[in-house]
Design a protein around this motif. Structure first.
Motif, PDB file in Angstrom:
ATOM      1  N   ALA A  35       0.824  -1.211   0.000  1.00  0.00           N
ATOM      2  CA  ALA A  35       0.000   0.000   0.000  1.00  0.00           C
ATOM      3  C   ALA A  35       0.855   1.256   0.000  1.00  0.00           C
ATOM      4  O   ALA A  35       0.578   2.205  -0.737  1.00  0.00           O
ATOM      5  CB  ALA A  35      -0.938  -0.013   1.203  1.00  0.00           C
ATOM      6  N   VAL A  36       1.899   1.278   0.811  1.00  0.00           N
ATOM      7  CA  VAL A  36       2.754   2.472   0.874  1.00  0.00           C
ATOM      8  C   VAL A  36       3.519   2.647  -0.434  1.00  0.00           C
ATOM      9  O   VAL A  36       3.674   3.762  -0.933  1.00  0.00           O
ATOM     10  CB  VAL A  36       3.721   2.401   2.075  1.00  0.00           C
ATOM     11  N   ALA A  37       3.989   1.544  -1.017  1.00  0.00           N
ATOM     12  CA  ALA A  37       4.686   1.633  -2.306  1.00  0.00           C
ATOM     13  C   ALA A  37       3.758   2.178  -3.384  1.00  0.00           C
ATOM     14  O   ALA A  37       4.179   2.951  -4.252  1.00  0.00           O
ATOM     15  CB  ALA A  37       5.224   0.262  -2.696  1.00  0.00           C
ATOM     16  N   LEU A  38       2.491   1.803  -3.327  1.00  0.00           N
ATOM     17  CA  LEU A  38       1.522   2.284  -4.319  1.00  0.00           C
ATOM     18  C   LEU A  38       1.130   3.741  -4.085  1.00  0.00           C
ATOM     19  O   LEU A  38       0.629   4.407  -5.001  1.00  0.00           O
ATOM     20  CB  LEU A  38       0.258   1.416  -4.282  1.00  0.00           C
ATOM     21  N   SER A  39       1.340   4.239  -2.872  1.00  0.00           N
ATOM     22  CA  SER A  39       0.838   5.576  -2.521  1.00  0.00           C
ATOM     23  C   SER A  39       1.708   6.713  -3.034  1.00  0.00           C
ATOM     24  O   SER A  39       1.305   7.877  -2.940  1.00  0.00           O
ATOM     25  CB  SER A  39       0.695   5.698  -0.999  1.00  0.00           C
ATOM     26  N   ALA A  40       2.873   6.415  -3.570  1.00  0.00           N
ATOM     27  CA  ALA A  40       3.728   7.476  -4.115  1.00  0.00           C
ATOM     28  C   ALA A  40       2.987   8.224  -5.222  1.00  0.00           C
ATOM     29  O   ALA A  40       2.471   7.609  -6.155  1.00  0.00           O
ATOM     30  CB  ALA A  40       5.027   6.871  -4.662  1.00  0.00           C
ATOM     31  N   GLN A  41       2.918   9.533  -5.094  1.00  0.00           N
ATOM     32  CA  GLN A  41       2.223  10.388  -6.056  1.00  0.00           C
ATOM     33  C   GLN A  41       0.768   9.972  -6.249  1.00  0.00           C
ATOM     34  O   GLN A  41       0.213  10.064  -7.341  1.00  0.00           O
ATOM     35  CB  GLN A  41       2.965  10.401  -7.398  1.00  0.00           C
ATOM     36  N   ALA A  42       0.165   9.473  -5.180  1.00  0.00           N
ATOM     37  CA  ALA A  42      -1.250   9.088  -5.208  1.00  0.00           C
ATOM     38  C   ALA A  42      -1.834   9.366  -3.833  1.00  0.00           C
ATOM     39  O   ALA A  42      -1.106   9.485  -2.847  1.00  0.00           O
ATOM     40  CB  ALA A  42      -1.408   7.604  -5.565  1.00  0.00           C
ATOM     41  N   THR A  43      -3.143   9.474  -3.753  1.00  0.00           N
ATOM     42  CA  THR A  43      -3.791   9.716  -2.469  1.00  0.00           C
ATOM     43  C   THR A  43      -4.068   8.393  -1.762  1.00  0.00           C
ATOM     44  O   THR A  43      -4.236   7.349  -2.393  1.00  0.00           O
ATOM     45  CB  THR A  43      -5.124  10.461  -2.653  1.00  0.00           C
ATOM     46  N   ASP A  44      -4.137   8.452  -0.430  1.00  0.00           N
ATOM     47  CA  ASP A  44      -4.481   7.253   0.330  1.00  0.00           C
ATOM     48  C   ASP A  44      -5.872   6.756  -0.041  1.00  0.00           C
ATOM     49  O   ASP A  44      -6.111   5.545  -0.115  1.00  0.00           O
ATOM     50  CB  ASP A  44      -4.426   7.556   1.834  1.00  0.00           C
ATOM     51  N   VAL A  45      -6.786   7.689  -0.290  1.00  0.00           N
ATOM     52  CA  VAL A  45      -8.148   7.311  -0.674  1.00  0.00           C
ATOM     53  C   VAL A  45      -8.117   6.513  -1.970  1.00  0.00           C
ATOM     54  O   VAL A  45      -8.788   5.478  -2.111  1.00  0.00           O
ATOM     55  CB  VAL A  45      -9.039   8.559  -0.826  1.00  0.00           C
ATOM     56  N   GLY A  46      -7.344   6.985  -2.938  1.00  0.00           N
ATOM     57  CA  GLY A  46      -7.248   6.298  -4.215  1.00  0.00           C
ATOM     58  C   GLY A  46      -6.603   4.929  -4.092  1.00  0.00           C
ATOM     59  O   GLY A  46      -7.027   3.964  -4.739  1.00  0.00           O
ATOM     60  N   VAL A  47      -5.569   4.823  -3.258  1.00  0.00           N
ATOM     61  CA  VAL A  47      -4.912   3.537  -3.044  1.00  0.00           C
ATOM     62  C   VAL A  47      -5.867   2.557  -2.377  1.00  0.00           C
ATOM     63  O   VAL A  47      -5.978   1.395  -2.775  1.00  0.00           O
ATOM     64  CB  VAL A  47      -3.629   3.706  -2.205  1.00  0.00           C
ATOM     65  N   ASN A  48      -6.564   3.016  -1.336  1.00  0.00           N
ATOM     66  CA  ASN A  48      -7.507   2.136  -0.635  1.00  0.00           C
ATOM     67  C   ASN A  48      -8.592   1.606  -1.577  1.00  0.00           C
ATOM     68  O   ASN A  48      -8.986   0.441  -1.503  1.00  0.00           O
ATOM     69  CB  ASN A  48      -8.157   2.882   0.528  1.00  0.00           C
ATOM     70  N   LYS A  49      -9.063   2.475  -2.443  1.00  0.00           N
ATOM     71  CA  LYS A  49     -10.102   2.062  -3.387  1.00  0.00           C
ATOM     72  C   LYS A  49      -9.589   0.958  -4.310  1.00  0.00           C
ATOM     73  O   LYS A  49     -10.313   0.015  -4.641  1.00  0.00           O
ATOM     74  CB  LYS A  49     -10.565   3.273  -4.208  1.00  0.00           C
ATOM     75  N   ALA A  50      -8.318   1.070  -4.703  1.00  0.00           N
ATOM     76  CA  ALA A  50      -7.740   0.096  -5.625  1.00  0.00           C
ATOM     77  C   ALA A  50      -7.367  -1.216  -4.927  1.00  0.00           C
ATOM     78  O   ALA A  50      -7.433  -2.285  -5.535  1.00  0.00           O
ATOM     79  CB  ALA A  50      -6.509   0.689  -6.296  1.00  0.00           C
ATOM     80  N   THR A  51      -6.955  -1.130  -3.666  1.00  0.00           N
ATOM     81  CA  THR A  51      -6.446  -2.332  -2.987  1.00  0.00           C
ATOM     82  C   THR A  51      -7.497  -3.079  -2.167  1.00  0.00           C
ATOM     83  O   THR A  51      -7.237  -4.196  -1.725  1.00  0.00           O
ATOM     84  CB  THR A  51      -5.284  -1.966  -2.045  1.00  0.00           C
ATOM     85  N   ARG A  52      -8.649  -2.480  -1.976  1.00  0.00           N
ATOM     86  CA  ARG A  52      -9.638  -3.097  -1.084  1.00  0.00           C
ATOM     87  C   ARG A  52      -9.988  -4.523  -1.533  1.00  0.00           C
ATOM     88  O   ARG A  52      -9.943  -5.463  -0.743  1.00  0.00           O
ATOM     89  CB  ARG A  52     -10.875  -2.215  -1.003  1.00  0.00           C
ATOM     90  N   ARG A  53     -10.309  -4.682  -2.797  1.00  0.00           N
ATOM     91  CA  ARG A  53     -10.652  -6.019  -3.298  1.00  0.00           C
ATOM     92  C   ARG A  53      -9.389  -6.876  -3.460  1.00  0.00           C
ATOM     93  O   ARG A  53      -9.413  -8.088  -3.217  1.00  0.00           O
ATOM     94  CB  ARG A  53     -11.389  -5.921  -4.630  1.00  0.00           C
ATOM     95  N   LEU A  54      -8.301  -6.256  -3.860  1.00  0.00           N
ATOM     96  CA  LEU A  54      -7.037  -6.981  -4.016  1.00  0.00           C
ATOM     97  C   LEU A  54      -6.638  -7.667  -2.715  1.00  0.00           C
ATOM     98  O   LEU A  54      -6.282  -8.851  -2.703  1.00  0.00           O
ATOM     99  CB  LEU A  54      -5.943  -6.008  -4.453  1.00  0.00           C
ATOM    100  N   PHE A  55      -6.717  -6.914  -1.610  1.00  0.00           N
ATOM    101  CA  PHE A  55      -6.270  -7.443  -0.330  1.00  0.00           C
ATOM    102  C   PHE A  55      -7.226  -8.462   0.283  1.00  0.00           C
ATOM    103  O   PHE A  55      -6.893  -9.101   1.280  1.00  0.00           O
ATOM    104  CB  PHE A  55      -6.025  -6.301   0.653  1.00  0.00           C
ATOM    105  N   GLU A  56      -8.397  -8.616  -0.297  1.00  0.00           N
ATOM    106  CA  GLU A  56      -9.301  -9.661   0.179  1.00  0.00           C
ATOM    107  C   GLU A  56      -8.731 -11.043  -0.114  1.00  0.00           C
ATOM    108  O   GLU A  56      -8.968 -11.990   0.645  1.00  0.00           O
ATOM    109  CB  GLU A  56     -10.675  -9.520  -0.479  1.00  0.00           C
ATOM    110  N   THR A  57      -7.976 -11.165  -1.190  1.00  0.00           N
ATOM    111  CA  THR A  57      -7.428 -12.469  -1.585  1.00  0.00           C
ATOM    112  C   THR A  57      -5.905 -12.524  -1.550  1.00  0.00           C
ATOM    113  O   THR A  57      -5.336 -13.604  -1.423  1.00  0.00           O
ATOM    114  CB  THR A  57      -7.893 -12.836  -3.004  1.00  0.00           C
ATOM    115  N   VAL A  58      -5.254 -11.375  -1.654  1.00  0.00           N
ATOM    116  CA  VAL A  58      -3.782 -11.346  -1.656  1.00  0.00           C
ATOM    117  C   VAL A  58      -3.295 -10.830  -0.312  1.00  0.00           C
ATOM    118  O   VAL A  58      -3.390  -9.638  -0.020  1.00  0.00           O
ATOM    119  CB  VAL A  58      -3.242 -10.471  -2.808  1.00  0.00           C
ATOM    120  N   LYS A  59      -2.771 -11.744   0.476  1.00  0.00           N
ATOM    121  CA  LYS A  59      -2.320 -11.390   1.819  1.00  0.00           C
ATOM    122  C   LYS A  59      -0.837 -11.694   2.047  1.00  0.00           C
ATOM    123  O   LYS A  59      -0.265 -11.311   3.068  1.00  0.00           O
ATOM    124  CB  LYS A  59      -3.156 -12.137   2.866  1.00  0.00           C
TER     125      LYS A  59
END
Length: 224
Positions: A35-59
């Motif tokens: 999540a932190v690696a993805l947050s570079a030049q992006a908002t936390d809100v935008g990262v959370n929206k993208a990773t919410r479903r991803l993290f349901e299966t990728v842990k």
């Protein structure tokens, strides 16, 4: 900023928000790294929206490798620089599997060997996942440190080292979260909201930003 003012500065932020937390959503240290690696030049809100479903299966790193780069891109395509970030996430996952047995290391130097992970990301992971007293200097902290006089420096590293030296107990663990949130929601880049800042009298920034003027009432046309 004088030491007594530094203590008062943090004490007010702490009283206002006793238990600050990262706004990035993650269920374990590995997901936090991603999540932190993805947050570079992006908002936390935008990262959370993208990773919410991803993290349901990728842990775990292995589950990310099993997912694959192309599928990962589909999850994070709404995030800026997603192609490069997907490549880095796959590469860092591979390194975690190959070198660290799939576990996130509790060491800054080791974390910085992961593709896409710099000092700021490493400091966030150490603080949030492992409870280390680190200072992850992003654009918000860099601005707040320089603007307020709390920790002035020409580079993020200079600001980090000054914060490390200036920040006393019992504020060290949560300091970087207080500063990030303060910069994100009050001490904003273009127009700091000094009129509602709880530490404005301790801050070196001048002139203070006045409150916005109230909207003028509409002038109704006179009746004939």
């Amino acid at each position: 900023m004088k030491r007594a003012d530094v203590v008062e500065f943090y004490a007010r932020l702490a009283a206002d928000n006793p238990h600050p937390e990262t706004e990035l959503e993650a269920g374990n240290p590995y997901q936090l790294v991603v999540a932190v690696a993805l947050s570079a030049q992006a908002t936390d809100v935008g990262v959370n929206k993208a990773t919410r479903r991803l993290f349901e299966t990728v842990k775990t790193p292995q589950q990310m490798l099993d997912l694959g780069e192309d599928a990962l891109k589909q999850h994070i395509k709404t995030i800026g620089l997603f192609n490069t970030k997907a490549k880095n996430v796959i590469a860092l996952s591979q390194r975690l599997v190959d070198v660290y047995g799939g576990e996130v290391p509790n060491d800054r130097d080791a974390l910085e060997t992961l593709p896409g992970v710099g000092r700021k990301t490493a400091n966030v992971v150490l603080n949030v996942a492992f409870g280390a007293e680190t200072f992850a200097v992003d654009t918000h902290i860099f601005r707040v440190g320089n603007r307020t006089g709390l920790a002035r420096g020409k580079t993020p590293l200079a600001v980090e080292l000054k914060l490390d030296k200036a920040t006393p107990q019992p504020f060290r663990l949560h300091a970087h979260h207080w500063l990030i949130l303060h910069g994100r929601y009050v001490c904003k880049a273009r127009r700091p909201e000094c009129w509602r800042c709880i530490v404005a009298d301790l801050c070196a920034f001048k002139p203070k930003t006045p409150p916005p003027k109230a909207a003028l009432p509409a002038i109704l046309p006179k009746e004939p």
